[in-house]
Write an enzyme that holds these catalytic residues in place. Structure first.
Site, PDB file in Angstrom:
ATOM      1  CD1 TRP A 133      25.083  37.607  32.127  1.00 15.31           C
ATOM      2  CD2 TRP A 133      26.547  39.279  32.113  1.00 15.31           C
ATOM      3  NE1 TRP A 133      25.797  37.529  33.285  1.00 15.31           N
ATOM      4  CE2 TRP A 133      26.713  38.537  33.312  1.00 15.31           C
ATOM      5  CE3 TRP A 133      27.378  40.385  31.888  1.00 15.31           C
ATOM      6  CZ2 TRP A 133      27.673  38.876  34.272  1.00 15.31           C
ATOM      7  CZ3 TRP A 133      28.323  40.716  32.850  1.00 15.31           C
ATOM      8  CH2 TRP A 133      28.455  39.972  34.025  1.00 15.31           C
ATOM      9  CD  GLU A 137      27.401  32.195  29.605  1.00 15.06           C
ATOM     10  OE1 GLU A 137      28.285  31.571  30.215  1.00 15.06           O
ATOM     11  OE2 GLU A 137      26.317  32.510  30.135  1.00 15.06           O
ATOM     12  CE1 TYR A 173      28.073  27.059  31.673  1.00 19.27           C
ATOM     13  CE2 TYR A 173      29.526  28.555  30.502  1.00 19.27           C
ATOM     14  CZ  TYR A 173      28.526  28.343  31.421  1.00 19.27           C
ATOM     15  OH  TYR A 173      27.958  29.405  32.069  1.00 19.27           O
ATOM     16  CG  ASP A 188      29.486  26.057  34.957  1.00 16.44           C
ATOM     17  OD1 ASP A 188      28.649  25.376  35.593  1.00 16.44           O
ATOM     18  OD2 ASP A 188      29.562  27.289  35.075  1.00 16.44           O
ATOM     19  N   GLY A 199      42.866  38.666  31.087  1.00 14.92           N
ATOM     20  CA  GLY A 199      43.651  37.439  31.044  1.00 14.92           C
ATOM     21  C   GLY A 199      43.101  36.430  30.055  1.00 14.92           C
ATOM     22  CB  THR A 206      45.571  28.015  34.562  1.00 11.06           C
ATOM     23  OG1 THR A 206      44.637  29.039  34.229  1.00 11.06           O
ATOM     24  CG2 THR A 206      44.799  26.764  34.967  1.00 11.06           C
TER      25      THR A 206
END
Length: 366
Positions: free
Chosen positions: A29, A42, A125, A143, A86, A305
């Site tokens: 990228w 991203e 971000y 970030d 995920g 998370t």
């Protein structure tokens, strides 16, 4: 301790840009400024390691080479391409944003930060990254990496998760962006955080191109920074999953609800709690399967998370399901089961890692 507004961020480009030119990892990228490809990278890289993203990125762009293809792709196909990464809401947001870009912008990416920020799934971000890398705008992409670098450089003990601290940093850092090299500066900061100013263990200060400016290094406080809000411990939930394999080699799947965790994805039939083997056989029957024998079991933990699933899984051999209205489902006594053959299981249904682990452990492939 100093604050972000008093640190000379304007001196960073002269130090970071030459270093980045020689030290940057060759990532696909980084070979383009085309906004579609930068955007996809991203989004994929959010909360995901670079090594894990590389293969997905190549496959995704091969299947969906531009924003028009992404806008038109069926959701099931999109989720299959995303399978294993995920945080599947990221993929759905990509598609919604692509539809807006196609329908409202004629397939041309908006160049302004505020317009990018308004697209689904694009936060501060990502908007900053796209605007700076693709359109050379002086828009910081802040970030966790950049917060950590800035806190150490400025020896700043403010809580970097506080909105006021982020606003101050954004304003201060924006002034440092060098015209004509905004995208390179953004990527140099990313690279510094990923390879030198590390989040765990001791930062590699001896290799840092900005070491001469770093107040955290000078004061011996770098390792203790940044200061962040303490995370709440993840809650634990127990589930029992069933790997139901029919005599003709099909695997029972089920669709998850359209809202909540893993919304709309396929899953192995499961239920809250830790069932005994006999209770698992009874559940299989209640779901409409015809269990013959329980042949294996496994236990593992899958971490999200904010929650972890403590899984108990049983492999149960079943009689071949009856063919009813849809040709491959059974629904007697419970929610519909989808009986997928090996080809469909591999190529059609998006199954989250929480369940593919059961397949691997219990001989269901994947």
């Amino acid at each position: 301790m100093s604050g972000f507004d008093s640190f000379p961020f304007g001196e960073l480009p002269a130090l970071l840009l030459p270093w980045y030119a020689s030290a940057a990892r060759p990532l696909p990228w980084r070979e383009t400024r085309e906004p579609y490809r930068v955007w996809v990278s991203e989004i994929m890289l959010q909360q995901t390691r670079v090594a894990a993203v590389l293969g997905y990125y190549a496959r995704f762009l091969s299947a969906l080479p531009d924003v028009f293809a992404l806008a038109a792709v069926p959701e099931e196909r999109l989720l299959k391409l995303w399978e294993g990464l995920g945080y599947y809401s990221r993929a759905r947001s990509l598609k919604r944003a692509a539809e807006i870009i196609v329908n409202e912008y004629g397939g041309v990416f908006p160049r302004k930060y505020d317009a990018l920020r308004a697209l689904p799934g694009i936060g501060e971000y990502t908007a900053g990254a796209i605007a700076s890398i693709c359109f050379d705008a002086p828009t910081p992409a802040i970030d966790g990496n950049v917060l950590r670098i800035a806190a150490r450089l400025a020896n700043c003990a403010d809580n970097v998760d506080a909105p006021a601290a982020r606003r101050t940093l954004r304003a201060a850092l924006a002034q440092a962006y060098p015209a004509g090299q905004c995208g390179t500066f953004t990527q140099a900061l990313m690279e510094l955080g990923a390879t030198v100013c590390l989040p765990t263990g001791t930062p590699l200060c001896g290799s840092c191109p900005a070491a001469s400016l770093c107040l955290g290094r000078a004061h011996g406080t770098a390792k203790a920074l940044p200061v962040r809000t303490k995370k709440q411990p993840r809650r634990a939930e127990a589930y029992t999953a069933l790997l139901l394999i029919s005599e003709d080699g099909r695997t029972a799947l089920r669709k998850r609800p359209e809202s909540g965790l893993l919304a709309g994805l396929s899953e192995l039939p499961n239920t809250p709690g830790e069932l005994s083997p006999q209770a698992a056989l009874s559940l299989a029957e209640a779901l409409g399967a015809k269990p013959l024998r329980l042949t294996a079991s496994a236990e593992y933990t899958h971490v999200f998370t904010h929650v972890e699933w403590r899984m108990t899984c049983y492999r149960i051999e079943c009689a071949a399901p009856k063919k009813i209205a849809l040709g491959n489902t059974t629904s007697e006594g419970g929610l519909p089961l989808i009986w997928a053959d090996a080809a469909a299981l591999e190529g059609e249904y998006a199954l989250p890692a929480a369940f593919t682990k059961a397949l691997r452990k219990l001989g269901g492939k994947r």
